[in-house]
Design a protein around this motif. Structure first.
Motif, PDB file in Angstrom:
ATOM      1  N   ASN A  18       0.861  -1.186   0.000  1.00 21.79           N
ATOM      2  CA  ASN A  18       0.000   0.000   0.000  1.00 21.79           C
ATOM      3  C   ASN A  18       0.895   1.234   0.000  1.00 21.79           C
ATOM      4  OD1 ASN A  18       0.498   0.808   2.872  1.00 21.79           O
ATOM      5  ND2 ASN A  18      -0.643  -1.066   3.342  1.00 21.79           N
ATOM      6  N   ARG A  19       0.323   2.404   0.239  1.00 18.13           N
ATOM      7  CA  ARG A  19       1.070   3.656   0.089  1.00 18.13           C
ATOM      8  C   ARG A  19       1.478   4.307   1.414  1.00 18.13           C
ATOM      9  NH1 ARG A  19       0.215   5.737  -5.122  1.00 18.13           N
ATOM     10  NH2 ARG A  19      -0.698   4.135  -6.444  1.00 18.13           N
ATOM     11  N   ILE A  20       1.349   3.605   2.535  1.00 21.20           N
ATOM     12  CA  ILE A  20       1.632   4.188   3.836  1.00 21.20           C
ATOM     13  C   ILE A  20       2.972   3.692   4.384  1.00 21.20           C
ATOM     14  CG2 ILE A  20       0.825   4.516   6.202  1.00 21.20           C
ATOM     15  CD1 ILE A  20      -0.887   5.877   4.036  1.00 21.20           C
ATOM     16  N   LEU A  21       3.854   4.625   4.714  1.00 20.12           N
ATOM     17  CA  LEU A  21       5.176   4.318   5.253  1.00 20.12           C
ATOM     18  C   LEU A  21       5.313   4.921   6.654  1.00 20.12           C
ATOM     19  CD1 LEU A  21       5.497   4.024   2.131  1.00 20.12           C
ATOM     20  CD2 LEU A  21       7.784   5.010   2.380  1.00 20.12           C
ATOM     21  N   PHE A  22       6.093   4.256   7.480  1.00 15.53           N
ATOM     22  CA  PHE A  22       6.462   4.841   8.768  1.00 15.53           C
ATOM     23  C   PHE A  22       7.742   5.633   8.559  1.00 15.53           C
ATOM     24  CE2 PHE A  22       8.658   4.594  12.974  1.00 15.53           C
ATOM     25  CZ  PHE A  22       7.763   5.402  13.667  1.00 15.53           C
ATOM     26  N   ALA A  23       7.671   6.935   8.808  1.00 13.07           N
ATOM     27  CA  ALA A  23       8.800   7.823   8.550  1.00 13.07           C
ATOM     28  C   ALA A  23       9.944   7.561   9.527  1.00 13.07           C
ATOM     29  CB  ALA A  23       8.344   9.275   8.664  1.00 13.07           C
ATOM     30  N   PRO A  24      11.192   7.811   9.107  1.00 14.31           N
ATOM     31  CA  PRO A  24      12.339   7.575   9.993  1.00 14.31           C
ATOM     32  C   PRO A  24      12.235   8.415  11.256  1.00 14.31           C
ATOM     33  CG  PRO A  24      12.968   8.862   8.059  1.00 14.31           C
ATOM     34  CD  PRO A  24      11.596   8.351   7.802  1.00 14.31           C
ATOM     35  N   THR A  25      12.378   7.758  12.399  1.00 16.94           N
ATOM     36  CA  THR A  25      12.174   8.402  13.694  1.00 16.94           C
ATOM     37  C   THR A  25      13.210   7.907  14.687  1.00 16.94           C
ATOM     38  OG1 THR A  25       9.782   8.429  13.263  1.00 16.94           O
ATOM     39  CG2 THR A  25      10.487   8.808  15.534  1.00 16.94           C
ATOM     40  N   SER A  26      13.872   8.836  15.356  1.00 14.44           N
ATOM     41  CA  SER A  26      14.788   8.463  16.439  1.00 14.44           C
ATOM     42  C   SER A  26      13.954   8.210  17.689  1.00 14.44           C
ATOM     43  CB  SER A  26      15.808   9.580  16.684  1.00 14.44           C
ATOM     44  OG  SER A  26      16.589   9.791  15.533  1.00 14.44           O
ATOM     45  N   MET A  27      13.741   6.951  18.036  1.00 16.09           N
ATOM     46  CA  MET A  27      12.783   6.602  19.089  1.00 16.09           C
ATOM     47  C   MET A  27      13.354   6.756  20.501  1.00 16.09           C
ATOM     48  SD  MET A  27      10.140   5.763  17.280  1.00 16.09           S
ATOM     49  CE  MET A  27       8.998   4.580  17.939  1.00 16.09           C
ATOM     50  N   GLY A  28      14.643   6.489  20.669  1.00 20.92           N
ATOM     51  CA  GLY A  28      15.236   6.646  21.985  1.00 20.92           C
ATOM     52  C   GLY A  28      14.682   5.698  23.032  1.00 20.92           C
ATOM     53  N   LEU A  29      14.276   4.497  22.621  1.00 23.47           N
ATOM     54  CA  LEU A  29      13.669   3.524  23.531  1.00 23.47           C
ATOM     55  C   LEU A  29      14.619   2.360  23.792  1.00 23.47           C
ATOM     56  CD1 LEU A  29      10.121   3.303  21.871  1.00 23.47           C
ATOM     57  CD2 LEU A  29      10.711   4.538  23.974  1.00 23.47           C
ATOM     58  N   PRO A  30      14.476   1.672  24.928  1.00 24.23           N
ATOM     59  CA  PRO A  30      15.213   0.418  25.134  1.00 24.23           C
ATOM     60  C   PRO A  30      14.887  -0.558  24.004  1.00 24.23           C
ATOM     61  CG  PRO A  30      14.159   1.133  27.168  1.00 24.23           C
ATOM     62  CD  PRO A  30      13.626   2.021  26.083  1.00 24.23           C
ATOM     63  N   ARG A  31      15.811  -1.436  23.691  1.00 25.22           N
ATOM     64  CA  ARG A  31      15.686  -2.256  22.476  1.00 25.22           C
ATOM     65  C   ARG A  31      14.410  -3.090  22.423  1.00 25.22           C
ATOM     66  NH1 ARG A  31      21.599  -4.447  20.429  1.00 25.22           N
ATOM     67  NH2 ARG A  31      22.639  -2.403  20.409  1.00 25.22           N
ATOM     68  N   GLU A  32      14.068  -3.764  23.492  1.00 25.35           N
ATOM     69  CA  GLU A  32      12.872  -4.601  23.456  1.00 25.35           C
ATOM     70  C   GLU A  32      11.613  -3.761  23.282  1.00 25.35           C
ATOM     71  OE1 GLU A  32      12.163  -7.785  23.090  1.00 25.35           O
ATOM     72  OE2 GLU A  32      14.312  -8.028  22.781  1.00 25.35           O
ATOM     73  N   GLN A  33      11.593  -2.616  23.937  1.00 25.54           N
ATOM     74  CA  GLN A  33      10.448  -1.721  23.796  1.00 25.54           C
ATOM     75  C   GLN A  33      10.391  -1.152  22.383  1.00 25.54           C
ATOM     76  OE1 GLN A  33      10.353   1.218  26.873  1.00 25.54           O
ATOM     77  NE2 GLN A  33       8.373   2.046  26.270  1.00 25.54           N
ATOM     78  N   TRP A  34      11.543  -0.858  21.816  1.00 30.65           N
ATOM     79  CA  TRP A  34      11.640  -0.361  20.439  1.00 30.65           C
ATOM     80  C   TRP A  34      11.145  -1.428  19.462  1.00 30.65           C
ATOM     81  CZ3 TRP A  34      16.923   0.602  17.603  1.00 30.65           C
ATOM     82  CH2 TRP A  34      16.716   1.356  16.441  1.00 30.65           C
ATOM     83  N   LEU A  35      11.606  -2.659  19.627  1.00 27.14           N
ATOM     84  CA  LEU A  35      11.153  -3.752  18.770  1.00 27.14           C
ATOM     85  C   LEU A  35       9.643  -3.928  18.846  1.00 27.14           C
ATOM     86  CD1 LEU A  35      13.884  -6.488  19.396  1.00 27.14           C
ATOM     87  CD2 LEU A  35      13.330  -5.465  17.179  1.00 27.14           C
ATOM     88  N   ALA A  36       9.100  -3.889  20.051  1.00 29.74           N
ATOM     89  CA  ALA A  36       7.659  -4.067  20.224  1.00 29.74           C
ATOM     90  C   ALA A  36       6.878  -2.943  19.544  1.00 29.74           C
ATOM     91  CB  ALA A  36       7.304  -4.132  21.708  1.00 29.74           C
TER      92      ALA A  36
END
Length: 370
Positions: A18-36
């Motif tokens: 489809n045409r929807i992308l998640f834009a690049p974002t510096s999340m700053g989260l712990p890895r497991e939380q980031w993965l989730a």
């Protein structure tokens, strides 16, 4: 009703569902939380996730593909994202921060004499001298790192790479920061050389890999952004990047200014509206036949459908909206738009969390989730 949003698309050689992308974002989260968080966005129906600020060296604020630990992390991430029929793109990033300058300010930050809010403009003041003073030998080494890192990204499972056209690429592109008098400075053609060589380093190693380019544009009237490409210079930069091997453009406002300009709240004096940066896409669209992705305060399905169906943009990238509601795509596709948790662009927990070094969150999250 939203046929264009939900239609497959060839994005520079990569088929998106489809045409929807998640834009690049510096999340700053712990890895497991980031993965989730990223897996929730993938399962919510978006077509591709762009991982922001993947360093082209062994060091960075996010995991590096050049370390065994970082490579293993990205391999795991690719497996989890692909399980939801979602593509994955690595934004290849080279910082333009002067490490020596950063160390100089550490005592002031630790003592409280320099606040975190004051630190960013102080570091930005050092960008120009750093870029201007880099040796040609060091420049060549850095641009080659882009190609080496792209090879690792493909091996880890990434489907595409995006060259981060801000930070070092953007600083070389900007006459404000780049005061060099050699082949990397002066004219727009010379200031484009660093970015062009970074793209070529990827293309020479991976002839078939799709290469997206985050084109950071400096708005001229009114003036916003210091790094990146002036609107009037787009006719020079766009063809050079296309000839170097770029297969699509992700168009955004240039950074190196207040982050509330590039991540604008609803009350911003210039960028408070829906699709606030799409006028920059219009200028790029006139210069290339390659796919163009738009970003900037995109939340409303009807508005996005209209821009896509009119051909103004080919894909729509979101960050804050998909953080507020990862299921935005699936709700749109199922005709359940009334259930969408709309991003109100308050910037309290997203940009606010980033600036407070607490990670990117949202006002919709429960306290137990933070």
């Amino acid at each position: 009703m939203y046929e264009t949003i939900n239609s497959p698309f060839d994005y520079g050689g990569l088929t998106l569902k489809n045409r929807i992308l998640f834009a690049p974002t510096s999340m700053g989260l712990p890895r497991e939380q980031w993965l989730a968080r990223l897996e929730a966005i993938a399962s919510g129906g978006c077509a591709m996730i762009i991982i922001g600020d993947v360093p082209v060296s062994r060091h960075g604020f996010t995991p590096s593909l050049h370390t065994s630990d970082g490579f293993a992390f990205y391999t795991q991430l690719a497996q989890r994202i692909h399980a939801h029929d979602c593509r994955l793109c690595a934004q290849l990033h080279q910082s333009d921060s002067n490490l020596g300058a950063m160390l100089k300010y550490v005592p002031g930050v630790l003592s409280g004499r320099i606040s975190k809010a004051q630190l960013r403009p102080l570091l930005n003041e050092q960008v120009g001298p750093y870029i201007t003073g880099l040796s040609v030998r060091r420049i060549h080494a850095i641009t080659e790192h882009f190609g080496e890192t792209a090879v690792l990204a493909q091996k880890a499972g990434f489907d595409m790479v995006q060259i981060h056209g801000d930070r070092m690429c953007g600083s070389f592109s900007s006459a404000i920061y780049n005061l060099r008098q050699d082949a990397y400075g002066g004219s727009a053609e010379h200031r484009a050389r660093f970015a062009v060589e970074a793209v070529r380093a990827v293309r020479s190693r991976l002839p078939e890999l799709p290469i997206d380019y985050k084109l950071a544009v400096r708005q001229q009237t009114p003036s916003y952004g210091n790094a990146g490409v002036l609107e009037s210079e787009l006719p020079i930069f766009v063809p050079l990047l296309e000839q170097a091997g770029v297969t699509s453009f992700h168009v955004a406002l240039a950074n190196h200014s207040a982050l509330s300009d590039t991540i604008p709240p609803a009350g911003h004096p210039c960028f408070g509206g829906e699709g606030c940066f799409l006028h920059l896409c219009d200028q790029v669209r006139r210069l290339t036949r390659l796919p163009v992705c738009g970003v900037g305060g995109l939340t409303d399905p009807g508005f996005i459908e209209a821009q896509l169906s009119a051909g103004r943009i080919d894909c729509a990238a979101m960050s804050r909206q998909l953080i507020a509601d990862p299921d935005w795509p699936n709700k749109v596709f199922s005709g359940n738009c009334d259930a969408i948790r709309r991003c109100v662009r308050c910037n309290r927990k997203c940009l606010g969390g980033m600036m407070a070094h607490q990670g990117v969150h949202c006002i919709y999250e429960k306290e137990s989730d933070l």
